[in-house]
Scaffold this motif. Structure first.
Motif, PDB file in Angstrom:
ATOM      1  N   GLU A 172       0.862  -1.187   0.000  1.00 60.58           N
ATOM      2  CA  GLU A 172       0.000   0.000   0.000  1.00 60.58           C
ATOM      3  C   GLU A 172       0.896   1.234   0.000  1.00 60.58           C
ATOM      4  O   GLU A 172       1.178   1.813   1.049  1.00 60.58           O
ATOM      5  CB  GLU A 172      -0.936   0.004   1.211  1.00 60.58           C
ATOM      6  N   GLN A 173       1.377   1.606  -1.169  1.00 57.98           N
ATOM      7  CA  GLN A 173       2.356   2.679  -1.257  1.00 57.98           C
ATOM      8  C   GLN A 173       1.853   3.977  -0.655  1.00 57.98           C
ATOM      9  O   GLN A 173       2.621   4.744  -0.061  1.00 57.98           O
ATOM     10  CB  GLN A 173       2.759   2.907  -2.721  1.00 57.98           C
ATOM     11  N   GLN A 174       0.539   4.256  -0.787  1.00 61.91           N
ATOM     12  CA  GLN A 174      -0.003   5.504  -0.264  1.00 61.91           C
ATOM     13  C   GLN A 174       0.083   5.556   1.260  1.00 61.91           C
ATOM     14  O   GLN A 174      -0.013   6.645   1.861  1.00 61.91           O
ATOM     15  CB  GLN A 174      -1.461   5.692  -0.729  1.00 61.91           C
ATOM     16  N   ASN A 175       0.245   4.401   1.915  1.00 62.26           N
ATOM     17  CA  ASN A 175       0.360   4.350   3.367  1.00 62.26           C
ATOM     18  C   ASN A 175       1.786   4.006   3.800  1.00 62.26           C
ATOM     19  O   ASN A 175       2.001   3.216   4.728  1.00 62.26           O
ATOM     20  CB  ASN A 175      -0.621   3.326   3.945  1.00 62.26           C
ATOM     21  N   CYS A 176       2.749   4.527   3.094  1.00 68.00           N
ATOM     22  CA  CYS A 176       4.160   4.270   3.401  1.00 68.00           C
ATOM     23  C   CYS A 176       4.934   5.580   3.489  1.00 68.00           C
ATOM     24  O   CYS A 176       4.838   6.416   2.589  1.00 68.00           O
ATOM     25  CB  CYS A 176       4.805   3.392   2.331  1.00 68.00           C
ATOM     26  N   SER A 177       5.689   5.745   4.560  1.00 69.22           N
ATOM     27  CA  SER A 177       6.655   6.839   4.603  1.00 69.22           C
ATOM     28  C   SER A 177       8.054   6.338   4.271  1.00 69.22           C
ATOM     29  O   SER A 177       8.987   7.117   4.129  1.00 69.22           O
ATOM     30  CB  SER A 177       6.649   7.516   5.979  1.00 69.22           C
ATOM     31  N   PHE A 178       8.204   5.003   4.180  1.00 64.65           N
ATOM     32  CA  PHE A 178       9.421   4.421   3.610  1.00 64.65           C
ATOM     33  C   PHE A 178       9.024   3.149   2.884  1.00 64.65           C
ATOM     34  O   PHE A 178       7.979   2.554   3.156  1.00 64.65           O
ATOM     35  CB  PHE A 178      10.479   4.143   4.690  1.00 64.65           C
ATOM     36  N   ILE A 179       9.846   2.720   1.923  1.00 62.64           N
ATOM     37  CA  ILE A 179       9.572   1.494   1.180  1.00 62.64           C
ATOM     38  C   ILE A 179      10.807   0.601   1.211  1.00 62.64           C
ATOM     39  O   ILE A 179      11.936   1.072   1.379  1.00 62.64           O
ATOM     40  CB  ILE A 179       9.171   1.778  -0.284  1.00 62.64           C
ATOM     41  N   PHE A 180      10.566  -0.695   1.081  1.00 61.20           N
ATOM     42  CA  PHE A 180      11.661  -1.652   1.055  1.00 61.20           C
ATOM     43  C   PHE A 180      12.187  -1.791  -0.376  1.00 61.20           C
ATOM     44  O   PHE A 180      11.412  -2.023  -1.299  1.00 61.20           O
ATOM     45  CB  PHE A 180      11.195  -3.030   1.530  1.00 61.20           C
ATOM     46  N   PRO A 181      13.495  -1.665  -0.562  1.00 63.42           N
ATOM     47  CA  PRO A 181      14.052  -1.902  -1.895  1.00 63.42           C
ATOM     48  C   PRO A 181      14.302  -3.396  -2.120  1.00 63.42           C
ATOM     49  O   PRO A 181      14.223  -4.204  -1.196  1.00 63.42           O
ATOM     50  CB  PRO A 181      15.384  -1.136  -1.836  1.00 63.42           C
ATOM     51  N   SER A 182      14.586  -3.759  -3.361  1.00 63.15           N
ATOM     52  CA  SER A 182      15.148  -5.083  -3.640  1.00 63.15           C
ATOM     53  C   SER A 182      16.613  -5.041  -3.239  1.00 63.15           C
ATOM     54  O   SER A 182      17.308  -4.051  -3.510  1.00 63.15           O
ATOM     55  CB  SER A 182      15.019  -5.423  -5.126  1.00 63.15           C
ATOM     56  N   ILE A 183      17.074  -6.083  -2.595  1.00 63.28           N
ATOM     57  CA  ILE A 183      18.399  -6.042  -1.970  1.00 63.28           C
ATOM     58  C   ILE A 183      19.310  -7.126  -2.541  1.00 63.28           C
ATOM     59  O   ILE A 183      18.909  -8.282  -2.680  1.00 63.28           O
ATOM     60  CB  ILE A 183      18.276  -6.226  -0.447  1.00 63.28           C
ATOM     61  N   VAL A 184      20.534  -6.722  -2.848  1.00 62.28           N
ATOM     62  CA  VAL A 184      21.612  -7.658  -3.149  1.00 62.28           C
ATOM     63  C   VAL A 184      22.537  -7.642  -1.943  1.00 62.28           C
ATOM     64  O   VAL A 184      23.156  -6.625  -1.638  1.00 62.28           O
ATOM     65  CB  VAL A 184      22.385  -7.256  -4.424  1.00 62.28           C
ATOM     66  N   ASP A 185      22.621  -8.753  -1.239  1.00 68.51           N
ATOM     67  CA  ASP A 185      23.341  -8.804   0.035  1.00 68.51           C
ATOM     68  C   ASP A 185      24.677  -9.515  -0.121  1.00 68.51           C
ATOM     69  O   ASP A 185      24.732 -10.730  -0.323  1.00 68.51           O
ATOM     70  CB  ASP A 185      22.482  -9.524   1.068  1.00 68.51           C
ATOM     71  N   ARG A 186      25.737  -8.737  -0.058  1.00 68.77           N
ATOM     72  CA  ARG A 186      27.096  -9.261   0.031  1.00 68.77           C
ATOM     73  C   ARG A 186      27.734  -8.613   1.259  1.00 68.77           C
ATOM     74  O   ARG A 186      28.799  -8.011   1.196  1.00 68.77           O
ATOM     75  CB  ARG A 186      27.918  -8.941  -1.222  1.00 68.77           C
ATOM     76  N   SER A 187      27.035  -8.713   2.369  1.00 70.07           N
ATOM     77  CA  SER A 187      27.422  -7.990   3.587  1.00 70.07           C
ATOM     78  C   SER A 187      28.923  -8.088   3.843  1.00 70.07           C
ATOM     79  O   SER A 187      29.500  -9.182   3.760  1.00 70.07           O
ATOM     80  CB  SER A 187      26.672  -8.547   4.795  1.00 70.07           C
ATOM     81  N   PRO A 188      29.547  -6.930   4.141  1.00 68.44           N
ATOM     82  CA  PRO A 188      28.961  -5.612   4.380  1.00 68.44           C
ATOM     83  C   PRO A 188      28.634  -4.794   3.125  1.00 68.44           C
ATOM     84  O   PRO A 188      28.209  -3.651   3.241  1.00 68.44           O
ATOM     85  CB  PRO A 188      30.033  -4.903   5.196  1.00 68.44           C
ATOM     86  N   ILE A 189      28.845  -5.369   1.944  1.00 66.31           N
ATOM     87  CA  ILE A 189      28.439  -4.679   0.720  1.00 66.31           C
ATOM     88  C   ILE A 189      26.942  -4.933   0.498  1.00 66.31           C
ATOM     89  O   ILE A 189      26.511  -6.078   0.429  1.00 66.31           O
ATOM     90  CB  ILE A 189      29.236  -5.184  -0.501  1.00 66.31           C
ATOM     91  N   ILE A 190      26.175  -3.862   0.408  1.00 71.98           N
ATOM     92  CA  ILE A 190      24.743  -3.967   0.193  1.00 71.98           C
ATOM     93  C   ILE A 190      24.375  -3.101  -1.006  1.00 71.98           C
ATOM     94  O   ILE A 190      24.761  -1.934  -1.089  1.00 71.98           O
ATOM     95  CB  ILE A 190      23.940  -3.478   1.421  1.00 71.98           C
ATOM     96  N   VAL A 191      23.617  -3.678  -1.928  1.00 70.40           N
ATOM     97  CA  VAL A 191      23.102  -2.926  -3.070  1.00 70.40           C
ATOM     98  C   VAL A 191      21.576  -2.932  -2.974  1.00 70.40           C
ATOM     99  O   VAL A 191      20.975  -3.988  -2.811  1.00 70.40           O
ATOM    100  CB  VAL A 191      23.541  -3.548  -4.411  1.00 70.40           C
TER     101      VAL A 191
END
Length: 461
Positions: free
Chosen positions: A105-124
């Protein structure tokens, strides 16, 4: 820019999740990786979430959401199928200036989750600002294929050395140059091979001694033709290369994937002509690496199966140059699969043998009686010119003249052509084939009419 991308440190910060279904469980699993203190409000919990709460330090507050639960909360996620409840959670959080996300529900979001590439500690993180989340996921998958898994380990080691490097190399330009060489040189290669102790020793040597001018060599198999069969590791190294030495057999589409500012040198060989003698290729690999360059030797198929890769690396190793090998799908595996010919089958072939039809000029002993045995598949590389000899020798040592054979021309390419016949017709079939061509001899060839799936129909002689 509709959203400002930020990376939030949630360790030991409180996050409230409203919802107990599978979507909420996925969000909680992601939050757990950040070290957040997670509180859950839900009427009931799905089995997955029940297991998480029973085994982890997660606080289930109960079934009913109350605005007071937002006190001292850093951010909020609502993941329920109750639209009225989701809207209430958003309103209460927004009034407190607390970041909130209501799933889907984008209209009820003050932040959104991105798609994540996790190579911790490298994060895209990739976002479409909520407009096309499936497209963001597709982009993430493409980036996943480009970034090797060892990046996180390399970044972690670099982090432990960062202060030492800063103390010893005072200017920023010098430090930048040091790390660029490390991340593209022997240090990176050692991390990729899991040699972490040697990798740190290499960093120390590079820091306290005159930097070595030696680069490295990567021997990469490009596969049989179809660019989709190139390995991810091979693609990654091609993107890091300073210079690529490639053969004629490598698909031009694969050459186009090389880093744009890398030098590309064709050293390939064709039957009857050699653009560069093998000894000169060996010397060139050493010379380029000694100039401090990252060298990729790109060979069709697999470099260790009739590709002279071993000969090239012997010279590289003798010169003390760091190297690595990335296998490729060999033509025998790739071309036969695309032709619908299984190399082995319980009823027809219990073994498979690869041979070359182009042995050394000083004469190699070929065990024709063994090659002529039934219940095995024989695959001949570079055998078109010797098709008549191969036919004659196999029949003379007991292989039936009616044994099924295939001549696969330009295997795995869109214009692949497969000629099917019998052993006694092998020479005639080979004369019709465009190079590069592969000879396949054995009863499994007869299965191609059942499971051929790629390109045009096989042609029967």
């Amino acid at each position: 820019m509709e959203y400002l991308p930020l990376f939030a440190n949630l360790r030991r910060r409180t996050v409230l999740v409203v919802g107990g279904g599978h979507v909420a469980a996925r969000k909680i699993e992601l939050l757990m990786r950040t070290g957040a203190q997670i509180r859950v409000v839900a009427r009931e919990l799905c089995p997955q979430l029940t297991g998480i709460i029973n085994n982890r330090d997660i606080n289930w507050l109960g079934p009913i959401f109350e605005p007071a639960m937002l006190d001292e909360v850093f951010l909020v996620i609502a993941a329920t199928d109750d639209a009225e409840l989701n809207a209430r959670v958003y309103k209460c959080a927004d009034e407190r200036h607390t970041l909130v996300n209501v799933v889907d529900e984008q209209q009820n979001c003050s932040f959104i989750f991105p798609s994540i590439v996790d190579r911790s500690p490298i994060i895209v993180a990739i976002s479409s600002s909520g407009k096309a989340p499936v497209l963001a996921r597709i982009i993430r998958e493409q980036i996943e294929s480009m970034l090797p898994m060892f990046l996180g380990t390399m970044a972690t080691i670099a982090g432990t050395w960062r202060s030492r490097i800063k103390q010893y190399i005072c200017n920023m330009a010098g430090r930048r140059s040091f790390w660029e060489k490390a991340f593209n040189g022997s240090f990176a290669n050692m991390v990729a091979q899991g040699k972490l102790e040697q990798a740190e020793q290499e960093l120390e040597y590079q820091l306290y001694n005159c930097p070595s001018q030696s680069g490295n060599v990567a021997l990469v198999g490009a596969g049989p033709g179809d660019s989709g069969l190139l390995t991810l590791r091979g693609l990654q190294l091609m993107q890091q290369a300073d210079v690529v030495l490639y053969d004629y057999l490598v698909n031009p589409e694969i050459i186009d994937l090389v880093r744009r500012d890398a030098d590309r040198v064709c050293v390939g060989k064709r039957v009857g002509e050699h653009s560069m003698p093998q000894a000169e290729i060996n010397r060139l690999l050493v010379k380029l690496a000694q100039q401090g360059k990252n060298v990729v030797r790109l060979k069709g198929g697999d470099p260790f199966i009739f590709g002279r890769g071993g000969e090239e690396l012997q010279e590289v190793a003798a010169a003390g140059i760091s190297f690595q090998v990335v296998p490729g799908i060999t033509a025998a595996a790739g071309a036969t699969a695309y032709a619908g010919i299984p190399l082995t089958h319980r009823e027809y072939a219990q073994s498979v043998t690869f041979i070359t039809g182009h042995p050394r000029d000083d004469g190699d002993f070929i065990d024709w009686p063994s090659l002529a045995r039934c219940n095995q598949t024989l695959v001949v590389y570079m055998g078109v010119m010797k098709a008549a000899v191969i036919n004659r020798k196999l029949v003379a040592h007991g292989r039936a003249p009616q044994t099924p054979v295939a001549v696969i021309s330009r295997g795995t390419y869109t214009d692949q052509k497969v000629l099917i016949g019998t052993l006694e017709q092998l020479e005639m079939l080979a004369l019709q084939a465009l190079p590069p061509a592969l000879l396949v001899i054995g009863d499994v060839v007869a299965l191609s009419h059942e499971i051929n799936w790629f390109g045009q129909e096989n042609l029967i002689a």
